[in-house]
Structure formats: structure tokens, C-alpha cells
Design an enzyme around this catalytic site. Structure first.
Site, PDB file in Angstrom:
ATOM      1  N   VAL A  62       0.949  -1.374  -0.085  1.00  0.00           N
ATOM      2  CA  VAL A  62      -0.009   0.131   0.168  1.00  0.00           C
ATOM      3  C   VAL A  62       0.945   1.218   0.358  1.00  0.00           C
ATOM      4  O   VAL A  62       0.414   2.057  -0.120  1.00  0.00           O
ATOM      5  CB  VAL A  62      -0.952  -0.405   1.003  1.00  0.00           C
ATOM      6  CG1 VAL A  62      -2.165  -0.702   1.275  1.00  0.00           C
ATOM      7  CG2 VAL A  62      -0.045  -0.288   2.312  1.00  0.00           C
ATOM      8  N   SER A 140      -0.790   7.327  16.778  1.00  0.00           N
ATOM      9  CA  SER A 140      -0.164   6.790  18.069  1.00  0.00           C
ATOM     10  C   SER A 140       0.043   7.629  18.847  1.00  0.00           C
ATOM     11  O   SER A 140      -0.525   8.882  18.080  1.00  0.00           O
ATOM     12  CB  SER A 140       1.464   5.667  17.304  1.00  0.00           C
ATOM     13  OG  SER A 140       2.050   5.849  18.355  1.00  0.00           O
ATOM     14  N   TYR A 154       8.964   7.468  12.808  1.00  0.00           N
ATOM     15  CA  TYR A 154       7.764   6.811  13.465  1.00  0.00           C
ATOM     16  C   TYR A 154       7.427   8.114  13.968  1.00  0.00           C
ATOM     17  O   TYR A 154       6.051   8.482  13.135  1.00  0.00           O
ATOM     18  CB  TYR A 154       7.955   5.680  14.202  1.00  0.00           C
ATOM     19  CG  TYR A 154       7.006   5.307  14.385  1.00  0.00           C
ATOM     20  CD1 TYR A 154       6.132   4.256  13.922  1.00  0.00           C
ATOM     21  CD2 TYR A 154       5.693   5.520  16.232  1.00  0.00           C
ATOM     22  CE1 TYR A 154       4.805   3.475  14.342  1.00  0.00           C
ATOM     23  CE2 TYR A 154       5.219   5.242  15.876  1.00  0.00           C
ATOM     24  CZ  TYR A 154       4.653   4.185  15.388  1.00  0.00           C
ATOM     25  OH  TYR A 154       3.107   3.734  16.114  1.00  0.00           O
ATOM     26  N   LYS A 158       3.564   9.515  12.467  1.00  0.00           N
ATOM     27  CA  LYS A 158       1.978   9.214  13.346  1.00  0.00           C
ATOM     28  C   LYS A 158       1.818  11.041  12.924  1.00  0.00           C
ATOM     29  O   LYS A 158       0.540  10.629  12.667  1.00  0.00           O
ATOM     30  CB  LYS A 158       2.307   8.447  14.035  1.00  0.00           C
ATOM     31  CG  LYS A 158       2.520   7.234  13.796  1.00  0.00           C
ATOM     32  CD  LYS A 158       1.692   6.218  13.436  1.00  0.00           C
ATOM     33  CE  LYS A 158       1.171   5.060  12.430  1.00  0.00           C
ATOM     34  NZ  LYS A 158       0.925   4.458  12.146  1.00  0.00           N
ATOM     35  N   TYR A 199      10.202  -6.613  31.260  1.00  0.00           N
ATOM     36  CA  TYR A 199       9.869  -5.131  30.002  1.00  0.00           C
ATOM     37  C   TYR A 199       8.834  -4.955  30.732  1.00  0.00           C
ATOM     38  O   TYR A 199       8.389  -3.718  30.414  1.00  0.00           O
ATOM     39  CB  TYR A 199      10.581  -5.767  28.633  1.00  0.00           C
ATOM     40  CG  TYR A 199      10.068  -4.502  28.034  1.00  0.00           C
ATOM     41  CD1 TYR A 199      11.072  -2.940  28.217  1.00  0.00           C
ATOM     42  CD2 TYR A 199       9.330  -4.319  27.025  1.00  0.00           C
ATOM     43  CE1 TYR A 199      10.948  -2.214  27.237  1.00  0.00           C
ATOM     44  CE2 TYR A 199       9.163  -3.755  26.209  1.00  0.00           C
ATOM     45  CZ  TYR A 199       9.997  -2.690  25.900  1.00  0.00           C
ATOM     46  OH  TYR A 199       9.873  -1.055  25.214  1.00  0.00           O
TER      47      TYR A 199
END
Length: 256
Positions: A62, A140, A154, A158, A199
Site C-alpha cells: 500500500v 499513535s 515513526y 504518525k 520489560y
């Protein structure tokens, strides 16, 4: 209770795993026809098989116009049209500034942001025919609200999705098409398998609700934006993060 979406058709990109898979399965359970889009045909088919006869898998990149046009054509041929686009495809490789290459940056922007534009552009004629089109973007909290080392590309992608969303919502409103976004916080997906309890516990410690979200939490928000009840909501976001962005520091949580 939401009014029935039975018989409507949704395309969900990046739907072979994680949040996208959760959205596709939730939409299928609500009675929608679902085109499960992934770069991997076998993985897309596997998710479609989990949903049932009202779903089909389709392989497409996409980040390319050709891939987006092909997925829309496949949805129309299989289901007769498209009412909903969930632009969910995304990647999040880590690379800090000084180490990140232009190719690293472009790869994330193409997959996360460019694909949103291309998917919307390709499906726009079908959403217009629908008369009540819905576009739901998976953004996000990272980028629009928060930051995290290694994710500057990133975060930019977003945040860019939300800039795109707001103008797209204005332009598409006369066509009765809404454009909204879900902003996930820390969500437990199969990608976290094997990282260790310590974590995960450290992640949970920064969230007022003291747990990670589930893919179903995000899928439910996406389903609302796709619903008839959300017909008068456009250009808006829902943050689904268990309160993660609320404390000004860990001290605020310790004070509880």
C-alpha cells in the site's frame, strides 16, 4: 448498542497481525465484509479464514499507487463496493539520529504516511458511491503527543497522519465521508511475545491502569468511528492508552 453494519464492506490494511488483525476480526464479528490486506498473501488468507466466509485476503504493497488501486478493485469485485477504509499499515523500526539513514526515514514515511494518502485516494470513488463513507486511521500517541528515542521518523509519520486527517476531513465532508483516527498507547500484540515479564512490567508501571491495552481495545474504537452513530464526527481522534499520557512524570503515579 451500535446499529447494524451488516453487509457493509471494509478494507483493513496491515491486517495480518497485531492491531490490524484485531480490527479486521472485530469488523468481521460485527457482520461486515472485510478485505484483509497484507504484503503476504498467505498471512492475509489466514486471518480471513479466522473471520469466515465474509472475509477475503489480498496481498498488496500500500506504499504504491498500484497496490492501493489493486486492493480496491479486489474489494469491489468480491463484495460489490467499499464503505470503510481502515488505514492501519505501519512499521516501527528503531534508529536514533546520527545513525538513521535517509533510506530508513523514507521507508517509514512511505509505509506509514504515504500509504495513508494513497489508500484514501484509491478508495475515494467507492466511498463517495457509498454515501456514508468512513476512513479510520491508526495513528499513535508517539509523535502526536509523546516521543521516544529511536522513533523520530515513526513519530513524524504518525503526526503527519493527523495533519492529513484534518484537511481530508474538511475536503471530504461534502461527500458525507468522515475521517478520524485512533491513537493507541502501549498495546499487547504478538510482537511482544518473548520480550520478558520484566520489560512488560516496566511498561505497565507507566500506565495509570497498570496494564497494556489489547488489540480489541483499539478495534472497538475503530468500529465506533465506522458506525452510523459516529456520522457527525470527523477530523477527530480517540486516544486509547489506559491514561498513559496523563501523568506529568512517574512521580505522579508513585503519589497514588
Amino acid at each position: 448498542m451500535l446499529k447494524s453494519l451488516q453487509g457493509k464492506t471494509a478494507i483493513v490494511t496491515g491486517a495480518s497481525r497485531g492491531i490490524g488483525k484485531g480490527i479486521a476480526k472485530r469488523f468481521g464479528a460485527a457482520g461486515l465484509n472485510v478485505l484483509v490486506v497484507s504484503r503476504n498473501q498467505a498471512e492475509a488468507d489466514a486471518v480471513a479464514a479466522e473471520i469466515g466466509a465474509n472475509a477475503a485476503g489480498f496481498a498488496a504493497d500500500v506504499a504504491t499507487p498500484e497496490g492501493c488501486e489493486a486492493m480496491v478493485k479486489a474489494a469491489v469485485e468480491r463484495f460489490g463496493g467499499v464503505d470503510i477504509l481502515c488505514a492501519n499499515a505501519g512499521i516501527f523500526p528503531a534508529a536514533k539520529l546520527g545513525e538513521m539513514t535517509p533510506a530508513d526515514f523514507d521507508h517509514v514515511m512511505n509505509t506509514n504516511l504515504r500509504s495513508t494518502f494513497l489508500s484514501v485516494s484509491a478508495v475515494l470513488p467507492e466511498l463517495t458511491k457509498s454515501g456514508a463513507g468512513r476512513i479510520v486511521i491508526t495513528s499513535s500517541i508517539t509523535g502526536p503527543v509523546t516521543g521516544y528515542p529511536g522513533w523520530s521518523h515513526y513519530g513524524a509519520s504518525k503526526a503527519g497522519q493527523l495533519g492529513f486527517m484534518r484537511t481530508a476531513a474538511i475536503e471530504l465532508a461534502p461527500k458525507n465521508i468522515t475521517v478520524n483516527a485512533v491513537l493507541p498507547g502501549n498495546i499487547f500484540t504478538e510482537g511482544l511475545d518473548g520480550i520478558g515479564g520484566d520489560y512488560i512490567a516496566s511498561m505497565e508501571a507507566s500506565i495509570p491502569m497498570k496494564r497494556l491495552g489489547s488489540v480489541e481495545d483499539i478495534a472497538n474504537a475503530a468500529l465506533f468511528f465506522a458506525s452510523e452513530e459516529a456520522a457527525y464526527i470527523t477530523g477527530q481522534t480517540i486516544t486509547v492508552d489506559g491514561g498513559q499520557i496523563l501523568p506529568e512524570s512517574l512521580a505522579a503515579l508513585e503519589a497514588m
